[in-house]
Design an enzyme around this catalytic site. Structure first.
Site, PDB file in Angstrom:
ATOM      1  N   HIS A   1       0.703  -0.905   0.271  1.00  0.00           N
ATOM      2  CA  HIS A   1      -0.394  -0.310  -0.220  1.00  0.00           C
ATOM      3  C   HIS A   1       1.193   0.973   0.258  1.00  0.00           C
ATOM      4  O   HIS A   1       0.646   2.275  -0.471  1.00  0.00           O
ATOM      5  CB  HIS A   1      -0.998  -0.297   1.836  1.00  0.00           C
TER       6      HIS A   1
ATOM      7  N   LYS B   1     -17.315  -6.773   8.930  1.00  0.00           N
ATOM      8  CA  LYS B   1     -16.626  -8.014   8.533  1.00  0.00           C
ATOM      9  C   LYS B   1     -16.375  -7.034  10.027  1.00  0.00           C
ATOM     10  O   LYS B   1     -16.511  -5.916  10.790  1.00  0.00           O
ATOM     11  CB  LYS B   1     -15.366  -6.818   7.799  1.00  0.00           C
TER      12      LYS B   1
ATOM     13  N   ARG C   1      -0.944  -5.205  -8.424  1.00  0.00           N
ATOM     14  CA  ARG C   1       0.157  -6.714  -8.185  1.00  0.00           C
ATOM     15  C   ARG C   1       0.005  -7.606  -8.917  1.00  0.00           C
ATOM     16  O   ARG C   1       1.244  -7.961  -9.670  1.00  0.00           O
ATOM     17  CB  ARG C   1       0.189  -6.960  -6.898  1.00  0.00           C
TER      18      ARG C   1
ATOM     19  N   SER D   1      -2.824  -7.507   3.435  1.00  0.00           N
ATOM     20  CA  SER D   1      -3.331  -7.422   4.098  1.00  0.00           C
ATOM     21  C   SER D   1      -3.531  -9.108   5.038  1.00  0.00           C
ATOM     22  O   SER D   1      -2.825  -9.375   5.981  1.00  0.00           O
ATOM     23  CB  SER D   1      -3.885  -6.904   5.153  1.00  0.00           C
TER      24      SER D   1
HETATM   25  O1  PNS Z   1      -8.566  -2.974   0.520  1.00  0.00           O
HETATM   26  P1  PNS Z   1      -9.354  -3.369  -0.804  1.00  0.00           P
HETATM   27  O2  PNS Z   1      -9.857  -4.980   0.922  1.00  0.00           O
HETATM   28  O3  PNS Z   1      -9.306  -4.289  -1.424  1.00  0.00           O
HETATM   29  O4  PNS Z   1     -10.563  -2.430  -0.735  1.00  0.00           O
HETATM   30  C1  PNS Z   1     -11.958  -2.632  -1.512  1.00  0.00           C
HETATM   31  C2  PNS Z   1     -12.657  -1.143  -1.927  1.00  0.00           C
HETATM   32  C3  PNS Z   1     -12.872  -1.101   0.540  1.00  0.00           C
HETATM   33  C4  PNS Z   1     -12.050  -0.745  -2.399  1.00  0.00           C
HETATM   34  C5  PNS Z   1     -13.884  -1.776  -1.793  1.00  0.00           C
HETATM   35  O5  PNS Z   1     -14.030  -3.302  -1.397  1.00  0.00           O
HETATM   36  C6  PNS Z   1     -15.047  -0.876  -1.772  1.00  0.00           C
HETATM   37  O6  PNS Z   1     -15.094   0.372  -3.257  1.00  0.00           O
HETATM   38  N1  PNS Z   1     -15.662  -1.143  -1.346  1.00  0.00           N
HETATM   39  C7  PNS Z   1     -17.136  -0.152  -0.479  1.00  0.00           C
HETATM   40  C8  PNS Z   1     -18.358  -0.394  -1.305  1.00  0.00           C
HETATM   41  C9  PNS Z   1     -18.408   0.280  -2.722  1.00  0.00           C
HETATM   42  O7  PNS Z   1     -18.326   1.203  -3.358  1.00  0.00           O
HETATM   43  N2  PNS Z   1     -18.712  -0.864  -3.390  1.00  0.00           N
HETATM   44  C10 PNS Z   1     -18.509  -1.219  -5.127  1.00  0.00           C
HETATM   45  C11 PNS Z   1     -17.489  -1.249  -5.833  1.00  0.00           C
HETATM   46  S1  PNS Z   1     -17.501  -1.165  -7.234  1.00  0.00           S
END
Ligand code: PNS
Length: 162
Positions: free
Chosen positions: A17, A41, A94, A132
């Site tokens: 990150h 979660k 990645r 993570s």
């Molecule tokens: O670190 P991560 O878990 O890969 O992050 C994922 C994240 C937080 C970017 C994604 O889950 C997200 O955007 N969640 C918020 C809800 C949302 O907008 N959902 C629709 C995404 S298209």
């Protein structure tokens, strides 16, 4: 004013990150590290703990002319980006395996907010396997994660899991 958000769970922040944040510094005037508050979660670190840790870690990096802000959000990333008047969502990629999931998210976010573009940055190769979840699993089971997560994160994980 080029403002971006870098959304994620950051439970916890890894060096992958951090690498993506450093790579995005020259591209934007302001980057909001947006920590998702996900009620579905059970995280290792609370949103407050994650934000504080990230703020402390970012204090130690040279950010040049780019302002770094740490914030948390609930709900949709696209709506948060729009509310913050950001024009870009930064995501790190990645390996090819990330691409399909990231593409779907980027297209959905663009459908929700057409003014916000997703910008993909390639994390350094040495972090290509770092996530993570993997860091937490390996750490819990007594494996070595030095160099893959910031030292502060490592000491906080040690406190949490002892
Ligand atoms: O670190 P991560 O878990 O890969 O992050 C994922 C994240 C937080 C970017 C994604 O889950 C997200 O955007 N969640 C918020 C809800 C949302 O907008 N959902 C629709 C995404 S298209």
């Amino acid at each position: 004013m080029r403002r971006a958000i870098f959304p994620g769970s950051f439970d916890p922040l890894t060096n992958g990150h951090l690498d993506v944040i450093k790579r995005s510094l020259p591209l934007f005037d302001e980057i909001i590290i947006a920590v998702l508050n996900n009620p579905d979660k059970t995280p290792l670190f609370s949103v407050e703990e994650r934000c504080l840790m990230i703020e402390q870690i970012l204090c130690g990096i040279k950010n040049g002319d780019c302002r770094l802000i740490v914030d948390s959000f609930s709900g949709l990333t696209a709506h948060f980006a729009k509310a913050k008047h950001a024009t870009a969502i930064v995501r790190g990629i990645r390996a090819v395996s990330d691409y399909e999931y990231e593409l779907r998210m980027a297209l959905m976010n663009r459908k929700l907010e057409p003014t916000v573009e997703t910008v993909f940055l390639m994390a350094a190769e040495e972090y290509s396997y770092v996530s993570s979840d993997l860091m937490k699993q390996v750490f819990r089971l007594g494996g070595r994660v030095e160099g893959l997560i910031p030292e502060l994160v490592e000491s906080k994980m040690r406190e949490k899991l002892k």
